[in-house]
Design a protein around this motif. Sequence first.
Motif, PDB file in Angstrom:
ATOM      1  N   PHE A  90       3.750   7.207  -1.995  1.00  0.00           N
ATOM      2  CA  PHE A  90       4.172   5.880  -1.542  1.00  0.00           C
ATOM      3  C   PHE A  90       5.643   5.931  -1.152  1.00  0.00           C
ATOM      4  CE2 PHE A  90       0.591   4.837  -4.349  1.00  0.00           C
ATOM      5  CZ  PHE A  90      -0.155   4.018  -3.511  1.00  0.00           C
ATOM      6  N   PHE A  91       5.942   5.325  -0.018  1.00  0.00           N
ATOM      7  CA  PHE A  91       7.326   5.289   0.436  1.00  0.00           C
ATOM      8  C   PHE A  91       8.184   4.415  -0.481  1.00  0.00           C
ATOM      9  CE2 PHE A  91       5.209   5.697   4.802  1.00  0.00           C
ATOM     10  CZ  PHE A  91       5.089   7.059   4.641  1.00  0.00           C
ATOM     11  N   ALA A  92       7.589   3.297  -0.915  1.00  0.00           N
ATOM     12  CA  ALA A  92       8.328   2.370  -1.770  1.00  0.00           C
ATOM     13  C   ALA A  92       7.345   1.498  -2.534  1.00  0.00           C
ATOM     14  CB  ALA A  92       9.264   1.497  -0.943  1.00  0.00           C
ATOM     15  N   THR A  93       7.608   1.267  -3.813  1.00  0.00           N
ATOM     16  CA  THR A  93       6.857   0.326  -4.649  1.00  0.00           C
ATOM     17  C   THR A  93       7.874  -0.521  -5.402  1.00  0.00           C
ATOM     18  OG1 THR A  93       6.749   1.707  -6.649  1.00  0.00           O
ATOM     19  CG2 THR A  93       5.056   2.082  -4.958  1.00  0.00           C
ATOM     20  N   ALA A 134      -4.117   0.200   1.613  1.00  0.00           N
ATOM     21  CA  ALA A 134      -3.070   0.990   0.959  1.00  0.00           C
ATOM     22  C   ALA A 134      -3.027   2.420   1.475  1.00  0.00           C
ATOM     23  CB  ALA A 134      -3.286   0.987  -0.554  1.00  0.00           C
ATOM     24  N   ILE A 135      -4.143   2.914   2.007  1.00  0.00           N
ATOM     25  CA  ILE A 135      -4.144   4.260   2.589  1.00  0.00           C
ATOM     26  C   ILE A 135      -3.200   4.326   3.788  1.00  0.00           C
ATOM     27  CG2 ILE A 135      -5.566   5.980   3.765  1.00  0.00           C
ATOM     28  CD1 ILE A 135      -7.936   4.997   2.136  1.00  0.00           C
ATOM     29  N   PHE A 136      -3.125   3.253   4.549  1.00  0.00           N
ATOM     30  CA  PHE A 136      -2.346   3.232   5.784  1.00  0.00           C
ATOM     31  C   PHE A 136      -0.983   2.556   5.616  1.00  0.00           C
ATOM     32  CE2 PHE A 136      -6.859   3.143   6.851  1.00  0.00           C
ATOM     33  CZ  PHE A 136      -6.967   4.292   7.622  1.00  0.00           C
ATOM     34  N   TRP A 155       5.374  -1.242  -0.232  1.00  0.00           N
ATOM     35  CA  TRP A 155       4.820  -2.359  -0.993  1.00  0.00           C
ATOM     36  C   TRP A 155       5.047  -3.700  -0.320  1.00  0.00           C
ATOM     37  CZ3 TRP A 155       7.228  -6.609  -3.200  1.00  0.00           C
ATOM     38  CH2 TRP A 155       8.625  -6.607  -3.245  1.00  0.00           C
ATOM     39  N   ARG A 156       6.154  -3.866   0.372  1.00  0.00           N
ATOM     40  CA  ARG A 156       6.437  -5.158   0.991  1.00  0.00           C
ATOM     41  C   ARG A 156       5.439  -5.457   2.118  1.00  0.00           C
ATOM     42  NH1 ARG A 156      11.182  -7.512  -0.621  1.00  0.00           N
ATOM     43  NH2 ARG A 156      12.689  -6.172  -1.693  1.00  0.00           N
ATOM     44  N   TRP A 157       5.183  -4.468   2.950  1.00  0.00           N
ATOM     45  CA  TRP A 157       4.232  -4.678   4.039  1.00  0.00           C
ATOM     46  C   TRP A 157       2.805  -4.836   3.518  1.00  0.00           C
ATOM     47  CZ3 TRP A 157       5.617  -6.287   8.568  1.00  0.00           C
ATOM     48  CH2 TRP A 157       6.882  -5.981   9.068  1.00  0.00           C
ATOM     49  N   LEU A 194       2.466  -8.347   2.110  1.00  0.00           N
ATOM     50  CA  LEU A 194       2.387  -9.297   3.212  1.00  0.00           C
ATOM     51  C   LEU A 194       0.995  -9.275   3.853  1.00  0.00           C
ATOM     52  CD1 LEU A 194       4.099 -11.313   4.912  1.00  0.00           C
ATOM     53  CD2 LEU A 194       4.574  -9.397   6.462  1.00  0.00           C
ATOM     54  N   THR A 195       0.442  -8.095   3.994  1.00  0.00           N
ATOM     55  CA  THR A 195      -0.851  -7.949   4.665  1.00  0.00           C
ATOM     56  C   THR A 195      -1.993  -8.583   3.870  1.00  0.00           C
ATOM     57  OG1 THR A 195      -0.098  -5.866   5.662  1.00  0.00           O
ATOM     58  CG2 THR A 195      -2.464  -6.286   5.651  1.00  0.00           C
ATOM     59  N   VAL A 196      -1.960  -8.471   2.549  1.00  0.00           N
ATOM     60  CA  VAL A 196      -3.092  -8.956   1.750  1.00  0.00           C
ATOM     61  C   VAL A 196      -3.008 -10.446   1.425  1.00  0.00           C
ATOM     62  CG1 VAL A 196      -3.472  -6.687   0.727  1.00  0.00           C
ATOM     63  CG2 VAL A 196      -2.014  -8.333  -0.461  1.00  0.00           C
TER      64      VAL A 196
END
Length: 621
Positions: A111-114, A236-238, A242-244, A247-249
């Motif tokens: 993960f890039f960021a959580t 989450a695979i794509f 965490w911020r994006w 926002l998406t869900v």
Amino acid sequence: MDFEGVSDSLGHFGRYQKYVFGLACIGFLIPGMQVVSITFVGNTVKHRCVVPNCDDNSTNYKENFTEWAIPEGDQCHVWTLKNNITDQCEPDMFFNTTASCSQWVYDTSLFFATTVTEFDLTCEKAWLRPLAGSLYMTGMLVGGIVIGDLADRFGRRKGILMSALLLGVGGVISAVSPDYYILLLMKFFTGAGGCGLVLVSYVLSVEFIGVKWRTFCGINIQIPFALGEAMTGVLAIFIRDWRWLQLTVTAPAVLLISYTWLMPESVRWLVVQGRNAEAKKIIQTIAKVNNVEVPRHLLDDANMESRPVDGTLSVTSSNVELVNETRQEAKTKKTVIDILRTPVMRIRSLNMFFSWFVCSLVYYGLSSNSTSLSGNIFVNFIATMLVEIPSFIFTFYVIDRLGRKASLSFVFLLGGVACIVSGFIPEGNNWLVVVLSLLGKFGISAAFAIVYIYSAEIFPTEYRSVGVGTCSMCARAGGILAAFIASLADIYQPLPLLIFGVLSLVSGCLTVFLPETVGCELPQTLQESEAFGSSGAQPAPQKFPEVPGCKVNIFRVPGTKVLFLGGNDIVSGCESITIVEGILQVANSFHEHCGSRIAIVLVEHRFPLQGSKCKNHGYFS
């Protein structure tokens, strides 16, 4: 208003009901995406301390100097640097004593960021990480009560509107939150909105669906919720930030504001509120879409006002059974203390409260723990969510055949044994641990579906709302603890599964002390509940309401399939008719046309009548 009569005329699950059910399914899908998002949003990635003199902006999580600068396996300490060294990174520059660190380097390969990496929720602050999930569950507890009451007072659509705003706006704010404590506050509001959206969507759809399809829809409406959970894993695979992902869900929930125009208001609720003109307009729309006709006399205002609507759901304790209270009963304040005063119902209520607590704790705990299993965390997570769908199908086919008690006990024991066994699997058999964890999720998902139905049948009609409402509160308490139990995997990986397994086994054993309710006339009062299911005890026969102007009485002996229908002045020579076993279903109400003094009882199959003189008088159809 005899709404069951109107429902029969409109069709139990016609095109319009399917339209409402489809919209309600979307109301389940979006909260499903949000409820498990913390699993990835707050994922605990691998990390280590920043090593003075060794780390700079170009170093990564895996560096050679970590072999001598950091104690093996320690994520919160470094070896102490010698004071006279300022710019060298060599093995002999460190003392054999440890020091705590205040900065960390994170492994960003997954993960890039959580939230963990951005707000440093590690070491001394690690306890803050599961708090996000717990506050979401706390929001669900409050939202179920507040939004449920709002929907009961001001309408189902307003309840959906409020829920969509809380879930959508709260989710968007949490995605741009500059501070973890603001994010925690938003988790509370999104939890309230998510729970409210599920409850009101469920109630609104069931109030449109006929009795024949309520159990089917009540169970299978949970499938979109499971699909929403699995969709979060796919996203989450794509989306590895965490911020994006947050926002998406959650942002799609804002689109549900359109339900103000797309979703009709509950006809039952409108009639209870005395808004008969609006109710008739919706009924006429349903009839037009379903291509059917509703008898005109059923839409008369006088007919609407002459009898209370029977079967309006209470949103604050929604379940697959209708909360069936008369206006006189509603004036008396019912509390859970009343249920706990009686010895039999006290034991049964505490048993049911514990079952709901365990269901929620294990259900959400296994969902959170899925990313701690060996293997691909995305595949494990998606499989853990999708295994709920076959569990719902299994529940639908066994719940009436095996009975509530046997079905619930079996799935509890199945899930419990699977979780416990998985904790003792030797290393190297990781695939078996995953399979057993999935089996545990299968069992607890089926149990959750069953307790919704079972609890509504255990509590008497006059206390059904408060009883199921208290059960729901116990479930939320289990959900609050679930995130903390799942986080124990950081201490000992099998520990959460062992805890979930033991609790499931205990609940499965306790279930055998509950009475069976399949095929039984449900108790109406606490007195009947005390006798219900007791050895040798038989509740008094239930007398159904009289049909105004049509002299007829109907009696049913609770716990049996035998009905006694007696009347006079309806059909000459038929003063008493007995209907014996063989009836599959009898409607809860009569269609009356008192001008011709005819009462019609709707049944699914014809059956022989006792008394040949009554066969040809058109009394039944």
